[in-house]
Design a protein around this motif. Sequence first.
Motif, short mmCIF file in Angstrom:
data_model
loop_
_atom_site.label_atom_id
_atom_site.label_comp_id
_atom_site.label_asym_id
_atom_site.label_seq_id
_atom_site.Cartn_x
_atom_site.Cartn_y
_atom_site.Cartn_z
N ASP A 24 0.63 2.33 2.93
CA ASP A 24 -0.37 1.72 2.06
C ASP A 24 -0.71 0.26 2.36
O ASP A 24 -1.61 -0.29 1.75
CB ASP A 24 0.01 1.83 0.58
N GLY A 25 0.00 -0.37 3.26
CA GLY A 25 -0.28 -1.77 3.59
C GLY A 25 -1.44 -1.90 4.56
O GLY A 25 -2.19 -0.95 4.79
N ASP A 28 0.15 -5.59 3.07
CA ASP A 28 0.12 -6.34 1.82
C ASP A 28 0.47 -7.79 2.16
O ASP A 28 1.51 -8.05 2.76
CB ASP A 28 1.15 -5.75 0.86
N GLN A 65 -8.98 -0.15 4.34
CA GLN A 65 -9.49 -1.26 3.55
C GLN A 65 -8.54 -2.45 3.58
O GLN A 65 -8.98 -3.60 3.64
CB GLN A 65 -9.73 -0.81 2.11
N ASN A 66 -7.25 -2.19 3.55
CA ASN A 66 -6.28 -3.28 3.61
C ASN A 66 -6.19 -3.88 5.01
O ASN A 66 -5.95 -5.08 5.17
CB ASN A 66 -4.91 -2.77 3.16
N HIS A 69 -6.77 -7.81 5.85
CA HIS A 69 -5.64 -8.61 6.36
C HIS A 69 -5.38 -8.29 7.83
O HIS A 69 -4.29 -7.82 8.20
CB HIS A 69 -4.39 -8.32 5.52
N ARG A 80 -9.45 4.65 2.46
CA ARG A 80 -9.25 4.17 1.08
C ARG A 80 -8.24 5.00 0.29
O ARG A 80 -8.23 5.00 -0.92
CB ARG A 80 -10.59 4.14 0.32
N TYR A 89 3.18 -1.85 0.17
CA TYR A 89 2.07 -2.38 -0.61
C TYR A 89 2.47 -2.54 -2.08
O TYR A 89 2.76 -1.55 -2.77
CB TYR A 89 0.85 -1.46 -0.51
#
Length: 297
Positions: A117-118, A120, A145-146, A150, A170, A272
């Motif tokens: 999920d990162g 982060d 998206q992340n 970043h 996403r 994340y």
Amino acid sequence: MRFAGRRAFRTVAAALVIAAFAGCGTAMAADGTPLWTSSESSGSETPAPRTPSTVDATSGGPSTHGPTRPPAPGPGLPGADTLTRTPPPHAPKMHLGGPAKSATSTGTAAVALTFDDGPDPAQTPKLLDLLAKYHVKATFCLVGQNVAAHPGLVRRIAAEGHTLCNHTWRHSLTLGKQSPAAIRADLQRTNDAIHRAAPGAPIRFMRAPGGNFTPAFVSVAADLGMASIYWSVDPRDWDHPSGESDAAHRARVTHAVQRHTGRGGIVLSHDYAQPDTIAAYRNLIPWLKSRFRLIAL
């Protein structure tokens, strides 16, 4: 009062994260194997039977210049047998015991840590510092998206020798039920974002959000040069039941990983918005390293 304020903020943040990324993991049976549950009843599927099917652990990854598209056996998308083509005799084989024949084992005695999920901006650097301290490589399943938000963290992940994994743009829990064209567009968009951040970095793997793999999902990923990875250990670090303290959460995650990790395991965790996960791994990494060889897939 300052402590109470921070605790309240973290509780709200955790709730928001769960709402955004619910279903990243599944429940485990008593023996540590996944129960194949889905976070959305509409996205559930019958699990593939546990068979000795294997996939070449290196064939999911292209050259260092990024994903390639192997020729299809005929018009349209390649069949599911793309993932079971005969590997070189020296290559390790990942066991395909997950949904739609996704991988549930490294195929060796080594254990793989995977983080979803990162990236982060708050937690991923802490995790990278921790991994570097113990000279451990891991696999990062990145949300597009992340990645776009970043890119510097993606460059650091790649530069420090960790493996990159596509976790969709996403984190849609129902992407696998869409058309092959829609799946391909989503995965390619995510790969493109990763390569803009880290040009030339290989993307060898794909993990479906929530573990909601479908044959079409696995087939499209293979066509883009990515093997599909599930997991064998899910400590449910993303799940924060009401009333569970930070200390209790860390203890639960630690106990689950220690109890259920065995030879060849693929451990699911999240970087994340999961500070307690990072805290748990401060103890887990040295514990795991003393018992297993830890590898990036």
